[in-house]
Design a protein around this motif. Sequence first.
Motif, PDB file in Angstrom:
ATOM      1  N   LEU A 118       0.849  -1.176   0.000  1.00  0.00           N
ATOM      2  CA  LEU A 118       0.000   0.000   0.000  1.00  0.00           C
ATOM      3  C   LEU A 118       0.890   1.234   0.000  1.00  0.00           C
ATOM      4  O   LEU A 118       1.889   1.286   0.728  1.00  0.00           O
ATOM      5  CB  LEU A 118      -0.911   0.021   1.231  1.00  0.00           C
ATOM      6  CG  LEU A 118      -1.948  -1.110   1.353  1.00  0.00           C
ATOM      7  CD1 LEU A 118      -2.694  -0.993   2.664  1.00  0.00           C
ATOM      8  CD2 LEU A 118      -2.920  -1.068   0.185  1.00  0.00           C
ATOM      9  N   SER A 119       0.544   2.217  -0.788  1.00  0.00           N
ATOM     10  CA  SER A 119       1.349   3.422  -0.883  1.00  0.00           C
ATOM     11  C   SER A 119       1.216   4.257   0.374  1.00  0.00           C
ATOM     12  O   SER A 119       0.141   4.348   0.983  1.00  0.00           O
ATOM     13  CB  SER A 119       0.909   4.245  -2.105  1.00  0.00           C
ATOM     14  OG  SER A 119       1.552   5.509  -2.106  1.00  0.00           O
ATOM     15  N   ASP A 120       2.322   4.884   0.794  1.00  0.00           N
ATOM     16  CA  ASP A 120       2.295   5.764   1.959  1.00  0.00           C
ATOM     17  C   ASP A 120       1.448   7.007   1.706  1.00  0.00           C
ATOM     18  O   ASP A 120       1.044   7.701   2.640  1.00  0.00           O
ATOM     19  CB  ASP A 120       3.719   6.187   2.341  1.00  0.00           C
ATOM     20  CG  ASP A 120       4.553   5.012   2.838  1.00  0.00           C
ATOM     21  OD1 ASP A 120       3.954   4.036   3.316  1.00  0.00           O
ATOM     22  OD2 ASP A 120       5.795   5.090   2.740  1.00  0.00           O
ATOM     23  N   ARG A 121       1.189   7.315   0.437  1.00  0.00           N
ATOM     24  CA  ARG A 121       0.405   8.500   0.091  1.00  0.00           C
ATOM     25  C   ARG A 121      -1.098   8.248   0.191  1.00  0.00           C
ATOM     26  O   ARG A 121      -1.891   9.182   0.119  1.00  0.00           O
ATOM     27  CB  ARG A 121       0.735   8.952  -1.332  1.00  0.00           C
ATOM     28  CG  ARG A 121       2.191   9.327  -1.556  1.00  0.00           C
ATOM     29  CD  ARG A 121       2.380   9.965  -2.919  1.00  0.00           C
ATOM     30  NE  ARG A 121       1.914   9.108  -3.996  1.00  0.00           N
ATOM     31  CZ  ARG A 121       2.662   8.178  -4.583  1.00  0.00           C
ATOM     32  NH1 ARG A 121       3.899   7.992  -4.179  1.00  0.00           N
ATOM     33  NH2 ARG A 121       2.180   7.453  -5.580  1.00  0.00           N
ATOM     34  N   GLN A 122      -1.486   7.002   0.353  1.00  0.00           N
ATOM     35  CA  GLN A 122      -2.910   6.681   0.364  1.00  0.00           C
ATOM     36  C   GLN A 122      -3.574   7.090   1.677  1.00  0.00           C
ATOM     37  O   GLN A 122      -3.061   6.811   2.760  1.00  0.00           O
ATOM     38  CB  GLN A 122      -3.108   5.178   0.118  1.00  0.00           C
ATOM     39  CG  GLN A 122      -2.729   4.753  -1.302  1.00  0.00           C
ATOM     40  CD  GLN A 122      -2.650   3.246  -1.446  1.00  0.00           C
ATOM     41  OE1 GLN A 122      -1.863   2.615  -0.760  1.00  0.00           O
ATOM     42  NE2 GLN A 122      -3.451   2.695  -2.334  1.00  0.00           N
ATOM     43  N   ARG A 123      -4.717   7.740   1.553  1.00  0.00           N
ATOM     44  CA  ARG A 123      -5.509   8.078   2.727  1.00  0.00           C
ATOM     45  C   ARG A 123      -6.325   6.853   3.148  1.00  0.00           C
ATOM     46  O   ARG A 123      -6.773   6.081   2.303  1.00  0.00           O
ATOM     47  CB  ARG A 123      -6.446   9.248   2.431  1.00  0.00           C
ATOM     48  CG  ARG A 123      -5.737  10.575   2.173  1.00  0.00           C
ATOM     49  CD  ARG A 123      -6.753  11.690   1.983  1.00  0.00           C
ATOM     50  NE  ARG A 123      -7.519  11.519   0.756  1.00  0.00           N
ATOM     51  CZ  ARG A 123      -8.577  12.266   0.428  1.00  0.00           C
ATOM     52  NH1 ARG A 123      -9.003  13.208   1.254  1.00  0.00           N
ATOM     53  NH2 ARG A 123      -9.224  12.062  -0.719  1.00  0.00           N
ATOM     54  N   VAL A 124      -6.539   6.714   4.458  1.00  0.00           N
ATOM     55  CA  VAL A 124      -7.310   5.594   4.981  1.00  0.00           C
ATOM     56  C   VAL A 124      -8.396   6.144   5.905  1.00  0.00           C
ATOM     57  O   VAL A 124      -8.116   6.964   6.778  1.00  0.00           O
ATOM     58  CB  VAL A 124      -6.428   4.593   5.755  1.00  0.00           C
ATOM     59  CG1 VAL A 124      -7.283   3.461   6.316  1.00  0.00           C
ATOM     60  CG2 VAL A 124      -5.332   4.038   4.853  1.00  0.00           C
ATOM     61  N   ARG A 125      -9.615   5.711   5.691  1.00  0.00           N
ATOM     62  CA  ARG A 125     -10.738   6.061   6.560  1.00  0.00           C
ATOM     63  C   ARG A 125     -11.319   4.783   7.150  1.00  0.00           C
ATOM     64  O   ARG A 125     -11.433   3.770   6.454  1.00  0.00           O
ATOM     65  CB  ARG A 125     -11.817   6.799   5.778  1.00  0.00           C
ATOM     66  CG  ARG A 125     -11.360   8.103   5.135  1.00  0.00           C
ATOM     67  CD  ARG A 125     -11.179   9.198   6.174  1.00  0.00           C
ATOM     68  NE  ARG A 125     -10.870  10.472   5.539  1.00  0.00           N
ATOM     69  CZ  ARG A 125      -9.652  10.894   5.234  1.00  0.00           C
ATOM     70  NH1 ARG A 125      -8.607  10.103   5.514  1.00  0.00           N
ATOM     71  NH2 ARG A 125      -9.456  12.053   4.670  1.00  0.00           N
ATOM     72  N   LEU A 126     -11.694   4.812   8.413  1.00  0.00           N
ATOM     73  CA  LEU A 126     -12.310   3.668   9.076  1.00  0.00           C
ATOM     74  C   LEU A 126     -13.800   3.928   9.253  1.00  0.00           C
ATOM     75  O   LEU A 126     -14.196   5.023   9.658  1.00  0.00           O
ATOM     76  CB  LEU A 126     -11.665   3.415  10.437  1.00  0.00           C
ATOM     77  CG  LEU A 126     -10.162   3.123  10.446  1.00  0.00           C
ATOM     78  CD1 LEU A 126      -9.679   2.904  11.873  1.00  0.00           C
ATOM     79  CD2 LEU A 126      -9.838   1.909   9.592  1.00  0.00           C
ATOM     80  N   VAL A 127     -14.609   2.911   8.952  1.00  0.00           N
ATOM     81  CA  VAL A 127     -16.058   3.003   9.125  1.00  0.00           C
ATOM     82  C   VAL A 127     -16.494   1.799   9.967  1.00  0.00           C
ATOM     83  O   VAL A 127     -16.840   0.745   9.434  1.00  0.00           O
ATOM     84  CB  VAL A 127     -16.794   3.014   7.772  1.00  0.00           C
ATOM     85  CG1 VAL A 127     -18.299   3.131   7.982  1.00  0.00           C
ATOM     86  CG2 VAL A 127     -16.295   4.163   6.901  1.00  0.00           C
ATOM     87  N   PRO A 128     -16.480   1.924  11.296  1.00  0.00           N
ATOM     88  CA  PRO A 128     -16.812   0.790  12.174  1.00  0.00           C
ATOM     89  C   PRO A 128     -18.299   0.765  12.545  1.00  0.00           C
ATOM     90  O   PRO A 128     -18.670   0.888  13.717  1.00  0.00           O
ATOM     91  CB  PRO A 128     -15.932   1.042  13.394  1.00  0.00           C
ATOM     92  CG  PRO A 128     -15.871   2.536  13.486  1.00  0.00           C
ATOM     93  CD  PRO A 128     -15.943   3.057  12.071  1.00  0.00           C
ATOM     94  N   HIS A 129     -19.170   0.588  11.557  1.00  0.00           N
ATOM     95  CA  HIS A 129     -20.608   0.610  11.797  1.00  0.00           C
ATOM     96  C   HIS A 129     -21.258  -0.756  11.594  1.00  0.00           C
ATOM     97  O   HIS A 129     -22.482  -0.846  11.522  1.00  0.00           O
ATOM     98  CB  HIS A 129     -21.287   1.626  10.878  1.00  0.00           C
ATOM     99  CG  HIS A 129     -20.989   3.054  11.216  1.00  0.00           C
ATOM    100  ND1 HIS A 129     -21.045   3.554  12.503  1.00  0.00           N
ATOM    101  CD2 HIS A 129     -20.617   4.104  10.433  1.00  0.00           C
ATOM    102  CE1 HIS A 129     -20.732   4.834  12.497  1.00  0.00           C
ATOM    103  NE2 HIS A 129     -20.470   5.192  11.257  1.00  0.00           N
ATOM    104  N   GLY A 130     -20.480  -1.806  11.442  1.00  0.00           N
ATOM    105  CA  GLY A 130     -21.082  -3.118  11.262  1.00  0.00           C
ATOM    106  C   GLY A 130     -21.790  -3.252   9.933  1.00  0.00           C
ATOM    107  O   GLY A 130     -21.303  -2.793   8.892  1.00  0.00           O
ATOM    108  N   ARG A 131     -22.964  -3.843   9.939  1.00  0.00           N
ATOM    109  CA  ARG A 131     -23.664  -4.167   8.698  1.00  0.00           C
ATOM    110  C   ARG A 131     -23.955  -2.964   7.791  1.00  0.00           C
ATOM    111  O   ARG A 131     -23.880  -3.087   6.576  1.00  0.00           O
ATOM    112  CB  ARG A 131     -24.951  -4.935   9.026  1.00  0.00           C
ATOM    113  CG  ARG A 131     -24.676  -6.309   9.640  1.00  0.00           C
ATOM    114  CD  ARG A 131     -25.971  -7.077   9.891  1.00  0.00           C
ATOM    115  NE  ARG A 131     -26.812  -6.436  10.881  1.00  0.00           N
ATOM    116  CZ  ARG A 131     -26.626  -6.522  12.195  1.00  0.00           C
ATOM    117  NH1 ARG A 131     -25.589  -7.190  12.678  1.00  0.00           N
ATOM    118  NH2 ARG A 131     -27.451  -5.935  13.034  1.00  0.00           N
TER     119      ARG A 131
END
Length: 233
Positions: A118-131
């Motif tokens: 994975l590129s270090d330039r890539q943004r990452v977002r987390l969506v911990p909402h289950g289904r």
Amino acid sequence: MSGALQILTSGMVTAVGLDAPSSCAALRARLDGFQETRFPRGGGEWLIGAPVPMPRNWMGTKRLAHMCAAAICEVFERVPEAADTTDLILCLAEDSRQGRLVNDGAAFVRMIAEIVRLSDRQRVRLVPHGRPSGFVALQTARRMLSDGSDYVMILGVDSYLSAPAVGQYRSQSRLLTPTTPDGFIPGEAAAAVLCSARHPGGLAITGLGLSREPAPIYNGKDSDGFDLPLRGD
């Protein structure tokens, strides 16, 4: 929703296939991958589940990380030019759910990155909402693409095949057994879709609506952590 969001390709790791074409073909053929697990259901019998047939017997978060890596690689094999310019939205189980295997999203992303580049330039977002996470992620992807992302990958992974999760749902009579015919069969899977607004040719999504359904049995805010007003652009 301003402008169409294009879904260009997908990757899947499921109980009926280790890639999207195999999984979709199996689902169309009504295959389910159900089998006995090593979790007892009582009466000397084993609980029926839908585990992914992994080539190695990885367990816990390592297993989920390899499932995610396989889905990511499948996507990038189809659209190799997206590998270095794709931002990531990772959909996970809700924080309140017992038995969730991923408790540190950032550490889990690093674990995936050790398996697949994975590129270090890539943004990452987390969506911990289950289904509901996938639908929330589509809205997030739209915003990221509007803010300049070239590609956005929505990646989701979960497993109900853990001792705490099985124990919780069994104690609440939510697992399918001969005495609970309206229960569910626990399983696991990972899937990814590649989205873009600048590269046409995929499945176009021109509108998106989100709402909260106040129905009983795990559809409330306490279960899913999901409470959004109805909206559509």
